[in-house]
Every structure is written in C-alpha cells, then in structure tokens.
Design a protein around this motif. Structure first.
Motif, PDB file in Angstrom:
ATOM      1  N   LYS A 319     -24.217  14.992  83.975  1.00 28.72           N
ATOM      2  CA  LYS A 319     -23.434  13.960  84.660  1.00 28.72           C
ATOM      3  C   LYS A 319     -22.133  13.746  83.903  1.00 28.72           C
ATOM      4  O   LYS A 319     -22.126  13.517  82.700  1.00 28.72           O
ATOM      5  CB  LYS A 319     -24.226  12.658  84.722  1.00 28.72           C
ATOM      6  CG  LYS A 319     -23.457  11.492  85.322  1.00 28.72           C
ATOM      7  CD  LYS A 319     -24.264  10.213  85.243  1.00 28.72           C
ATOM      8  CE  LYS A 319     -23.479   9.032  85.788  1.00 28.72           C
ATOM      9  NZ  LYS A 319     -24.234   7.764  85.660  1.00 28.72           N
ATOM     10  N   LEU A 320     -21.024  13.825  84.634  1.00 30.06           N
ATOM     11  CA  LEU A 320     -19.708  13.634  84.032  1.00 30.06           C
ATOM     12  C   LEU A 320     -19.442  12.142  83.833  1.00 30.06           C
ATOM     13  O   LEU A 320     -19.523  11.360  84.769  1.00 30.06           O
ATOM     14  CB  LEU A 320     -18.620  14.246  84.923  1.00 30.06           C
ATOM     15  CG  LEU A 320     -17.172  14.045  84.470  1.00 30.06           C
ATOM     16  CD1 LEU A 320     -16.946  14.684  83.100  1.00 30.06           C
ATOM     17  CD2 LEU A 320     -16.206  14.610  85.494  1.00 30.06           C
ATOM     18  N   LEU A 321     -19.121  11.766  82.596  1.00 28.43           N
ATOM     19  CA  LEU A 321     -18.827  10.378  82.258  1.00 28.43           C
ATOM     20  C   LEU A 321     -17.408  10.300  81.720  1.00 28.43           C
ATOM     21  O   LEU A 321     -17.059  10.996  80.763  1.00 28.43           O
ATOM     22  CB  LEU A 321     -19.810   9.846  81.205  1.00 28.43           C
ATOM     23  CG  LEU A 321     -21.296   9.889  81.572  1.00 28.43           C
ATOM     24  CD1 LEU A 321     -22.135   9.455  80.387  1.00 28.43           C
ATOM     25  CD2 LEU A 321     -21.581   9.002  82.777  1.00 28.43           C
ATOM     26  N   ILE A 322     -16.585   9.477  82.338  1.00 27.40           N
ATOM     27  CA  ILE A 322     -15.201   9.279  81.894  1.00 27.40           C
ATOM     28  C   ILE A 322     -14.991   7.800  81.646  1.00 27.40           C
ATOM     29  O   ILE A 322     -15.239   6.968  82.521  1.00 27.40           O
ATOM     30  CB  ILE A 322     -14.200   9.802  82.940  1.00 27.40           C
ATOM     31  CG1 ILE A 322     -14.373  11.313  83.123  1.00 27.40           C
ATOM     32  CG2 ILE A 322     -12.776   9.485  82.528  1.00 27.40           C
ATOM     33  CD1 ILE A 322     -13.412  11.919  84.110  1.00 27.40           C
ATOM     34  N   ASP A 323     -14.537   7.465  80.445  1.00 26.00           N
ATOM     35  CA  ASP A 323     -14.332   6.073  80.053  1.00 26.00           C
ATOM     36  C   ASP A 323     -12.888   5.903  79.592  1.00 26.00           C
ATOM     37  O   ASP A 323     -12.420   6.627  78.706  1.00 26.00           O
ATOM     38  CB  ASP A 323     -15.307   5.697  78.927  1.00 26.00           C
ATOM     39  CG  ASP A 323     -15.179   4.225  78.548  1.00 26.00           C
ATOM     40  OD1 ASP A 323     -14.741   3.428  79.401  1.00 26.00           O
ATOM     41  OD2 ASP A 323     -15.504   3.877  77.397  1.00 26.00           O
ATOM     42  N   ILE A 331     -14.408  11.674  77.449  1.00 23.71           N
ATOM     43  CA  ILE A 331     -15.070  12.533  78.428  1.00 23.71           C
ATOM     44  C   ILE A 331     -16.376  13.025  77.821  1.00 23.71           C
ATOM     45  O   ILE A 331     -16.386  13.609  76.734  1.00 23.71           O
ATOM     46  CB  ILE A 331     -14.176  13.714  78.831  1.00 23.71           C
ATOM     47  CG1 ILE A 331     -12.846  13.201  79.398  1.00 23.71           C
ATOM     48  CG2 ILE A 331     -14.880  14.601  79.847  1.00 23.71           C
ATOM     49  CD1 ILE A 331     -11.886  14.295  79.776  1.00 23.71           C
ATOM     50  N   ASP A 332     -17.478  12.782  78.524  1.00 19.18           N
ATOM     51  CA  ASP A 332     -18.804  13.210  78.067  1.00 19.18           C
ATOM     52  C   ASP A 332     -19.556  13.840  79.227  1.00 19.18           C
ATOM     53  O   ASP A 332     -19.309  13.525  80.401  1.00 19.18           O
ATOM     54  CB  ASP A 332     -19.610  12.029  77.525  1.00 19.18           C
ATOM     55  CG  ASP A 332     -18.986  11.415  76.288  1.00 19.18           C
ATOM     56  OD1 ASP A 332     -19.355  11.823  75.191  1.00 19.18           O
ATOM     57  OD2 ASP A 332     -18.127  10.529  76.439  1.00 19.18           O
ATOM     58  N   ILE A 333     -20.515  14.703  78.902  1.00 15.77           N
ATOM     59  CA  ILE A 333     -21.461  15.242  79.875  1.00 15.77           C
ATOM     60  C   ILE A 333     -22.853  14.795  79.439  1.00 15.77           C
ATOM     61  O   ILE A 333     -23.345  15.215  78.388  1.00 15.77           O
ATOM     62  CB  ILE A 333     -21.399  16.774  79.966  1.00 15.77           C
ATOM     63  CG1 ILE A 333     -19.992  17.241  80.303  1.00 15.77           C
ATOM     64  CG2 ILE A 333     -22.399  17.272  81.001  1.00 15.77           C
ATOM     65  CD1 ILE A 333     -19.493  16.827  81.656  1.00 15.77           C
TER      66      ILE A 333
END
Length: 647
Positions: A319-323, A331-333
């Motif tokens: 799941k792509l996480l953008i903060d 940016i995290d996966i």
C-alpha cells in the motif's frame, strides 16, 4: 458701500495692501473677503496667487439723534452690520468684544479682548472668511508595486455679523456658512507623482474622480507588475486511480472501486518534479522587484521504496503511503493492509501482501491476499482467499473461504468434480456390463432405461452420489470454461430432472463420462501446493477450502462444504454438509438428533475420529463407507489391510 475691487497678490496681506492703495482708504474703511489663498504648489514654478475682494464701507454719523416719543435706549448694538454706540446720560462704561471669526476695529486700531467705547469712538466690525485647500497624499505599497492616492477635500467658511440689541457689554458674533470645495487639478496630481519619481501609467479614472470628489477619497493611482513566486518541487503520483472510462451502457460494480493505492513490486509510483523559478516584477518607479524561486522538494524515502533519478519505484508489493507534513514529503510502501471494514464504501480488496480487517466483510465483497488475512468479526455472503492463512474471529455465513493455493474458477470446478468421478467411472462400467448381459451394444440402451438400471445397481450408494452431484451443480462462474456449464446441464438432466432423459442412449452416457474425465485432467489442482491454515469459529451454508489444515474453534459447522488437504479439527458440532480431510478428520460431535445427513471423508490412508456421532452420519475412508444408524460415542474409522475398521 462703495464699489468693490478684486486684487491678486503673492500673499493675502500683499493683495489687501494693493487694494487699499487703489481705493485710497484705510483698513477700517473697507470690508475684505478672501476668495483664494496663495500656494506655491508641489513643484517648482507652480505658484498660485492669493485673491481678495475689498469693499469700501461708508458710515454717516447722524448730527443729531431723532426719535419720536420715548428717548432711544443706551448702550451698544449691531444693526445691518453697523455698530451703534449711545452713551446717554446714565453714565457708566460701555465695552465691546470680538467673537469667533470677527475683528473689532476702534478708531482704526484692531482690538484684542474687551475694549471700552463711547459715542465719540469710530467702531467697525469686520468678519474673517476662511478657505482650506484640498489635501492630497501618495503612499507607496506592496514593495513599490502599488501607489495609493488619498484626497481630503477643502473647506470654505463664509461669515456675516449677527445683529444684536443694545447692551452695555456687546460680544460681536457672526453667522457661519460652510461649504466643501475641491480645488485639486489633474495636473497637480501628476506633478506630485513626478516629484516622487513614479513612472508607471496613472489611472485616468482615479485622476478624474479625485478632482471631482467632495468626500474623502482613496484609490490606486498607479500599478507596477507584481512578481510571480516560483513553485516548490513536488512529487507526482503515477498510479491511475480512476480506471478505464465507462460508457452509459456499461455496468458498474462499485465494490471494485479502489480506495487504497496498491502497488506491485518494481512499479513506478511517483515522479519527482523540479522547482520552478519565479518571475520578477517591476515597481511604479520602474525598478525590478525580485521574485522568490521555488525550493526543491524535501523527499524522505521510507520503507520499501527506491529512487532512480527523478523516479521513485516500489521495492515490494503493498500500500502506497504519502505523508505531507512540515514541508517534507514522506513516501512508504506498507506490506500489510489494515482496514476497518470491507463493504460497499471500501470496495473489494485485492492485495499482494497481508490484510487485516478489524471489523466485518459485508455481502458481495471480495478479499484476496498473497499473504495472510485476519478478519476480526463476521463474513457474510462474501469471498475470502489467501495464499498463506485465513483467520476469522466471528461467524461465516453463505460465503466462500479459501486458504492456500489460489485456484482459478476452472480448478474449483475440477476440485468439486473429483468427488463424483469415481462414481461416474463405476456407472460407466455398469453400463458396459449391462450391454454385455444383453448381448448388445451400449447404444441399444436408451437413456430413460439406463437411468433405472443405474439406480437399481447402485442401490444405497445412488442417493449419496446425488448429494455429491448437487454440490458440483451449484457452482457458477462467468470466468470458467463454457464446457463446465454444458457438463452441468447434461448431468442435471440425466440424474436430477425427472422430466428429461438427458441422453439418448448408453454410448452418449459413456461419452459424457469421458468428457468429465478430460475436463478434470485439464484443470485438476496442482497436487504440490504450499501448506496453509484456515481458522474460524462458526460457519453456516459456506464453502471452506484449505491446502493445509482447517480448525473450527467455536460452535462448529452447519450445512457446509469443507475440504482440507491435511486435517479438519472441530471443537464444536458439525451438522449437515460434507467434510473432507485428506489426512484426518477429528470432530467433537457430528450430525443431529433429527438425523440430518452429514458426510465425513478422508483418503484411504487417513483416519476419522468422532466424539459423538448421531444417526445418518456417513463416514468415507477411501471408497469404503460406514453409515451410523444410532447414537454412538467415540468412533474411530480407519483402513486396516484394505478393510474399513470402525471402533
């Protein structure tokens, strides 16, 4: 009064002196009205002269006072702008005082304060008019990009002496008339802007309005060019969340709406956008206003992401996480997808990792994962598939749960067909045997007659076959081969539909069996698959499939189709349906007091252990079976020397 003269001078005093010289009079003999004061302007050479109107005033003193009747009053009075003094015989001192805007002249001398007078004094009153010029100011704003003009109109105050009755002490007062005047000109404003060095074009509308206004006025008279700040660097998401466009005739399944940004390993997830420089402006003086350039994006690469140049890739599926916080972009996966509920609002979930659902999975929804699936509550009329494990904390109703190998729809059909193929093979042998006994070919046996022969020859085994067949016939899929539908239709008409023979003769039935065997060989499940586990509390009217062991920890099962590659372990009651554990089946209680048929299966090398077995519980070890006809406690079924042993 004599004829008035109008005189201009550099100052009001200079204009008055010139008028007195022309008239040959003294100051006390004239009345002065100031029409315009002098002003040097806001730029060199812009001189404006003062203007005054001087009117001679002549008084004729009476030689003798005349009156009829009673003698006149004594004292000082003002009548028609003229001062009249009468001392009379009473004696006492008379005095006069100048009020606001009034000058009192006694014997040619301007008085200050209270002045004593008598009949022998020449007393004159002169009013003082006032004129205040309009005022303008220019303010530079917004770092020189704007010039603001403020105008306050001027004021003209005209006075006339009030009449007053006889009194011993008179205060001369005046009536006042005030009007607003605006003596600004557009040239005066332009000159003021030139003195400040403003080179921008002046607003003609503001010029006109400022010279015509009779109230305080403010507006932007000149504008420069505002600088355009640059744009900071950013990241552009490269995942298409909208999907394909639909026509008005397309059907929309809103459960397939993506609500999370799921990516695959190696997928491009974002592109880094460089900063854009700003564009400078120009102030009203013609000077450059510098612009602020954009800043490079502050990007923090988190878990499972890599960067190559200006592109960011996913190092794993997730799941792509953008903060975005405090000017930085993270940016995290995430390799685990966590959700509160799976319903129409969330859409179906298909994830190449682990999935955790804290709540329930609602009707019509699908949850698929390449790893493990944890569901905290219930699954209702839904489909759940995971390659490693499925754990469900609540109840399962009218759903399909699969753990282990993700079988295609064709393989699901093949897996269900596998349970009836041995019986179909036996029926094929019986058909051939019947033809031999009749000394004819199978083609000589028509379909209706063949139905009766098979039912008689199979005896008690025929109802069991029909129960297994029903499970196969209930399967439906739009993605499976069309041959499965044709096979289902033919089997239904031959074995279930009493109004239709299904086949014409014996050879057609033998061809049907060959077709079923061919489909099974084509789509049979892979015998070597990863062991998985399926754990749940209670299930009703559902299909459960696992490439490893299935564990029922709660109330048990009701009318379920269950298949485990290894073991089935139930701590509850299993009523109705069919349970297959290829290595072993262990159930605390099976069947019901009402005799609900319940089928328990294992392979020829497996074993079945039941704590309490009710009537109509049927046990299969390989192809051999045992039917429970009365309540039994502690049953163990296992093959020994090729014979089914029940203990």
């Amino acid at each position: 009064m004599g004829k008035a003269v109008t005189v201009r001078g550099k100052t009001v005093e200079e204009a008055v002196e010139a008028a007195l010289e022309i008239l040959g009079l003294e100051l006390q003999d004239v009345r002065i009205h100031v029409s315009r004061t002098a002003d040097t302007g806001t730029s060199p050479g812009a001189l404006r002269f003062a203007e005054v109107v001087v009117t001679p005033v002549q008084y004729k003193m009476p030689d003798a006072l005349e009156w009829n009747g009673e003698p006149p009053s004594t004292g000082i009075r003002i009548i028609s702008g003229r001062v009249e003094v009468r001392s009379g015989d009473s004696g006492g001192q008379l005095s006069i005082e100048a009020g606001q805007g009034v000058q009192v002249i006694v014997n040619g001398q301007k008085t200050e304060g209270t002045a004593p007078v008598s009949e022998r004094d020449a007393v004159y009153i002169r009013t003082i008019d006032e004129l205040t010029r309009a005022q303008l100011s220019i303010t530079i704003r917004e770092h020189g990009a704007l010039a603001s003009l403020s105008v306050i109109p001027g004021r003209k105050l005209t006075r006339s002496v009030k009449d007053a009755p006889f009194t011993r002490h008179l205060k001369a007062e005046a009536d006042e008339f005030q009007e607003t005047v605006n003596d600004l000109s557009q040239q005066m404003i332009r000159d003021a802007c030139d003195q400040l060095g403003i080179t921008a074009v002046l607003d003609k509308r503001v010029l006109w309005e400022s010279c015509e206004t009779d109230v305080p006025y403010e507006a932007i008279i000149a504008r420069g060019i505002f600088p355009k700040p640059g744009l900071d660097g950013d990241v552009e998401i490269q995942i298409d969340m909208d999907g394909k466009s639909l026509t008005e005739y397309d059907k929309v399944d809103y459960r397939e709406k993506p609500v999370v940004q799921l990516v695959e390993e190696g997928q491009l997830v974002a592109a880094v956008l460089p900063p854009i420089p700003g564009q400078p402006g120009m102030d009203v003086f013609g000077n450059i206003i510098p612009a602020e350039d954009g800043k490079a994006a502050n990007i923090r690469l988190g878990r499972n992401v890599t960067r190559t140049g200006s592109h960011i890739f996913a190092a794993c599926a997730g799941k792509l996480l953008i903060d975005r916080e405090n000017g930085s972009i993270s940016i995290d996966i995430a390799d685990t997808l966590t959700m509160q509920e799976v319903d129409l609002a969330s859409g179906n979930v298909r994830f190449d990792g682990d999935v955790a659902v804290r709540g329930s999975v609602s009707q019509g929804c699908v949850v698929e994962a390449a790893g493990r699936i944890e569901i905290g509550r219930d699954v209702r009329k839904a489909e759940v598939k995971a390659e490693k494990a499925v754990h469900i904390g609540g109840h399962v109703s009218s759903s399909r749960i699969a753990a282990g190998q993700q079988m295609t729809d064709d393989r699901v059909y093949a897996e269900s067909l596998r349970s009836i193929l041995p019986m179909l093979g036996t029926m094929g042998d019986l058909t051939k045997a019947a033809a031999v006994l009749r000394q004819s070919s199978a083609a000589a046996i028509n379909g209706g007659e063949l139905k009766k022969i098979l039912r008689v020859l199979l005896g008690d085994r025929y109802p069991l076959f029909r129960d297994r067949l029903q499970s196969f016939l209930t399967l439906k899929s739009d993605n499976a081969s069309e041959e499965w539908g044709d096979l289902q239709t033919t089997l239904y008409n031959f074995f279930i539909n009493t109004m239709h023979a299904g086949i014409k003769e014996g050879n057609e039935f033998l061809a049907l069996i060959e077709s079923a065997e061919r489909l099974y060989e084509m789509f049979q499940p892979d015998p070597v698959c990863q062991a998985a586990e399926l754990t749940l509390s209670y299930a009703v009217n559902s299909m459960l499939c696992c490439s490893g062991a299935i564990r029922i920890t709660g109330q048990g099962l009701a009318q379920c189709e269950v298949h485990a590659k290894t073991d089935i372990i139930s701590d509850g009651v299993c009523r109705g349906g069919e349970l297959t554990g290829e290595r072993s089946v262990s159930i605390r209680e099976c069947g019901s007091k009402r005799g609900v048929p319940t089928v328990i299966r294992t392979n020829a090398h497996g074993s079945i252990v039941i704590g309490i077995a009710h009537p109509e519980t049927i046990l299969y070890v390989g192809e051999q079976s045992y039917r429970v006809t009365e309540l039994q406690l502690g049953i163990t079924a296992k093959m020994e020397d090729g014979v089914l042993r029940i203990r």
